[in-house]
Scaffold this motif. Structure first.
Motif, mmCIF file in Angstrom:
data_model
loop_
_atom_site.group_PDB
_atom_site.id
_atom_site.type_symbol
_atom_site.label_atom_id
_atom_site.label_comp_id
_atom_site.label_asym_id
_atom_site.label_seq_id
_atom_site.Cartn_x
_atom_site.Cartn_y
_atom_site.Cartn_z
ATOM 1 N N GLY A 155 25.332 28.873 -99.821
ATOM 2 C CA GLY A 155 23.874 28.901 -99.812
ATOM 3 C C GLY A 155 23.265 30.079 -100.546
ATOM 4 O O GLY A 155 22.046 30.126 -100.724
ATOM 5 N N GLN A 156 24.059 31.053 -100.979
ATOM 6 C CA GLN A 156 23.563 32.205 -101.727
ATOM 7 C C GLN A 156 23.529 31.844 -103.213
ATOM 8 O O GLN A 156 24.553 31.476 -103.784
ATOM 9 N N VAL A 157 22.358 31.937 -103.844
ATOM 10 C CA VAL A 157 22.160 31.446 -105.205
ATOM 11 C C VAL A 157 22.324 32.594 -106.196
ATOM 12 O O VAL A 157 21.790 33.695 -105.986
ATOM 13 N N HIS A 158 23.045 32.320 -107.291
ATOM 14 C CA HIS A 158 23.330 33.328 -108.314
ATOM 15 C C HIS A 158 23.080 32.746 -109.700
ATOM 16 O O HIS A 158 23.323 31.555 -109.944
ATOM 17 N N PHE A 159 22.660 33.616 -110.625
ATOM 18 C CA PHE A 159 22.552 33.283 -112.043
ATOM 19 C C PHE A 159 23.653 34.034 -112.785
ATOM 20 O O PHE A 159 23.805 35.250 -112.625
ATOM 21 N N TYR A 160 24.407 33.299 -113.617
ATOM 22 C CA TYR A 160 25.483 33.912 -114.389
ATOM 23 C C TYR A 160 25.368 33.502 -115.867
ATOM 24 O O TYR A 160 24.842 32.430 -116.187
ATOM 25 N N ILE A 161 25.905 34.375 -116.722
ATOM 26 C CA ILE A 161 26.118 34.046 -118.135
ATOM 27 C C ILE A 161 27.528 34.486 -118.490
ATOM 28 O O ILE A 161 27.874 35.675 -118.323
ATOM 29 N N ARG A 162 28.342 33.552 -118.928
ATOM 30 C CA ARG A 162 29.697 33.887 -119.362
ATOM 31 C C ARG A 162 29.681 34.043 -120.876
ATOM 32 O O ARG A 162 29.199 33.160 -121.603
ATOM 33 N N THR A 163 30.219 35.142 -121.374
ATOM 34 C CA THR A 163 30.105 35.484 -122.782
ATOM 35 C C THR A 163 31.348 36.213 -123.263
ATOM 36 O O THR A 163 32.035 36.866 -122.463
ATOM 37 N N PRO A 164 31.660 36.154 -124.548
ATOM 38 C CA PRO A 164 32.678 37.055 -125.088
ATOM 39 C C PRO A 164 32.234 38.505 -124.914
ATOM 40 O O PRO A 164 31.043 38.825 -125.008
ATOM 41 N N SER A 165 33.165 39.381 -124.659
ATOM 42 C CA SER A 165 32.829 40.781 -124.362
ATOM 43 C C SER A 165 32.101 41.446 -125.530
ATOM 44 O O SER A 165 31.328 42.394 -125.317
ATOM 45 N N ARG A 166 32.324 40.960 -126.749
ATOM 46 C CA ARG A 166 31.666 41.557 -127.912
ATOM 47 C C ARG A 166 30.157 41.380 -127.866
ATOM 48 O O ARG A 166 29.423 42.141 -128.505
ATOM 49 N N ILE A 167 29.677 40.396 -127.135
ATOM 50 C CA ILE A 167 28.244 40.120 -127.086
ATOM 51 C C ILE A 167 27.624 40.663 -125.806
ATOM 52 O O ILE A 167 26.429 40.541 -125.570
ATOM 53 N N GLN A 168 28.423 41.295 -124.946
ATOM 54 C CA GLN A 168 27.940 41.732 -123.629
ATOM 55 C C GLN A 168 26.756 42.685 -123.739
ATOM 56 O O GLN A 168 25.740 42.519 -123.059
ATOM 57 N N ASP A 169 26.860 43.702 -124.600
ATOM 58 C CA ASP A 169 25.793 44.697 -124.704
ATOM 59 C C ASP A 169 24.508 44.068 -125.239
ATOM 60 O O ASP A 169 23.403 44.399 -124.772
ATOM 61 N N LEU A 170 24.632 43.163 -126.209
ATOM 62 C CA LEU A 170 23.439 42.517 -126.756
ATOM 63 C C LEU A 170 22.742 41.671 -125.698
ATOM 64 O O LEU A 170 21.507 41.697 -125.575
ATOM 65 N N ILE A 171 23.523 40.934 -124.909
ATOM 66 C CA ILE A 171 22.932 40.109 -123.848
ATOM 67 C C ILE A 171 22.223 40.997 -122.826
ATOM 68 O O ILE A 171 21.105 40.700 -122.392
ATOM 69 N N THR A 172 22.846 42.100 -122.464
ATOM 70 C CA THR A 172 22.243 43.002 -121.482
ATOM 71 C C THR A 172 20.908 43.556 -121.981
ATOM 72 O O THR A 172 19.900 43.542 -121.256
#
Length: 460
Positions: A129-146
């Motif tokens: 029942g606990q709702v979460h939002f996730y994005i799975r990405t290659p680590s090279r794009i992690q900083d840009l997504i953040t």
């Protein structure tokens, strides 16, 4: 009034298969004319070409899988701020700036290194029942997504999370888990849009009490789960590379924008009239589009005005066997119905993990085969696999002769052929965005205030 525009002669030829028949008859005639001895000498050359083609395909698949195996994946959890004051347009800008990485690969990169375009998974998940939002990405794009999340939602929080799918070991008789899942695809051709947040008036940023947010019903469903129950949803995307066959050609291909233009011309054709040249030699074309088609044509035109992504969607209901609720799987398969546009497009369910996955299942479908289908679904969800799928999926596809009874499911259940389609950034932002203040779900974690680093000019 003149006759409506018709198909060209070459289109008529291909539509009736005349050219194929001529080719086969000509080949047989040539075979008889030249004689069998010539073909005996030609056969090794022809066989070498065929074997070379398959060797190239296998090599390309091998280097791509090797490249993919070297990608380090990161699962990012995005905790939305308490007060989301922005419309889904903010998420649309995020997709454009952070996830649209389209690049041309050279021959060495493609065929020697096996380089592929990165893909991403947008995930909405409920665990007990606990709702979460996730994005799975290659680590090279992690900083840009953040950085781009913070650019659009300054009060949000982004953190690295453990893969929640690893908490379910397998789906089998000895496992304590049961699963129901399915994929979704567009019911009509890709150029036709679904109902978007613009249709719900969210582009105008109305007051919270007047907002009608289509994602609210999904989050309410996910938050209603009890302990031991989970609901997963993943939207796997990449910048679109999808191509379509060009009418009137043998091997011609075109992109989704050209396909949308052809779809518009197809809708307009019955209402298009071409008048013969007048005394001055000028011809005239007149289009009288009926009112009931105007919204459809306008919607297609609006869809191609924004960037497109190849998409694949999976959803799953996973629960302990003692608390597994069949009603929840029925609710899950209807989670996208609010995006239905009866005059344009909608989502339809595919490949549900149940007995009717095979047409002959009413005669024979052992429980172990159904469990194997569910376990495969779990693995494909965990791998987020829609693009660059393993070779076994193609060889043992449910669509070819190896998957007919009694070979399948008597010996093994054939792999299901995945379906991808094109959604633009507006459609993606509609089905994946943070809800506003109007949705007060206690199990949806929100950030009260953003964590910030201390100023750099503080005295030591």
């Amino acid at each position: 009034m003149a006759e409506p525009a018709k198909k060209t002669m070459i289109d008529e030829i291909f539509s009736f298969g005349t050219l194929k028949a001529i080719f086969i008859v000509g080949l047989l005639g040539l075979f008889g004319y030249i004689g069998i001895n010539f073909w005996e000498r030609l056969l090794p050359i022809f066989g070498s070409v065929v074997l070379g083609y398959f060797a190239f395909k296998i090599w390309k698949h091998y280097v791509q899988q090797k490249f993919i195996a070297g990608i380090t994946w990161v699962l990012l959890e995005i905790i939305p701020p308490r007060d989301v004051l922005r419309s889904p347009k903010a998420m649309e800008l995020f997709f454009t700036n952070a996830l649209y990485h389209q690049s041309q690969k050279g021959a060495v990169e493609m065929y020697w290194q096996g380089a592929v375009w990165f893909w991403y998974s947008l995930e909405l998940v409920s665990i007990d029942g606990q709702v979460h939002f996730y994005i799975r990405t290659p680590s090279r794009i992690q900083d840009l997504i953040t950085t781009q999340i913070y650019a659009q939602y300054p009060q949000a929080q982004v953190k690295v999370a453990e893969d929640y799918t690893l908490g379910v070991d397998e789906i089998s008789k000895k496992s304590s888990w049961n699963l129901w899942g399915c994929e979704f695809a567009l019911k009509e051709n890709d150029p036709h849009p679904i109902k978007t947040y613009v249709d719900f008036g969210l582009d105008k940023d109305p007051k919270e009490e007047y907002k009608v947010d289509p994602i609210s019903s999904v989050i309410e469903l996910f938050s209603s789960l009890k302990k031991g129950e989970q609901m997963w949803s993943q939207i796997v995307i990449r910048p679109t590379k999808k191509t379509f066959h060009t009418p009137g050609t043998l091997f011609g291909k075109h992109d989704w924008v050209k396909e949308a233009n052809l779809e518009i011309l197809k809708l307009l054709r019955p209402y298009t009239a071409k008048y013969p040249p007048d005394t001055e030699g000028k011809s005239r074309t007149e289009i009288r589009l009926p009112d009931f088609l105007k919204l459809n044509v306008t919607g297609i035109g609006n869809k191609i005005s924004k960037l497109g992504f190849d998409c694949g969607i999976r959803v799953a209901y996973v629960a302990k066997k003692e608390v597994f609720n069949n009603n929840n799987q029925k609710n899950l398969r209807l989670m996208w119905r609010q995006y239905t546009n009866p005059d344009s497009n909608s989502f339809e369910r595919l490949h549900a993990t149940q007995g009717d996955i095979y047409p002959w299942s009413i005669f024979i479908f052992p429980d172990k085969n159904l469990l194997q289908v569910k376990d495969r679904f779990l693995n494909e969800y965990r791998e987020r696999s829609f693009f660059y799928i393993p070779l076994r999926h193609s060889i043992f596809s449910h669509n070819n002769f190896l998957s007919f009874w009694p070979i399948s499911p008597g010996i093994f259940p054939g792999y299901l052929h995945v379906h991808t389609f094109v959604l633009n950034t507006e459609e993606l932002a509609t089905i994946f965005h943070f809800p506003g203040q109007i949705l007060q779900v206690p199990t949806l974690e929100r950030i009260e205030s953003k964590e910030a680093a201390p100023p750099t000019n503080l005295p030591s």
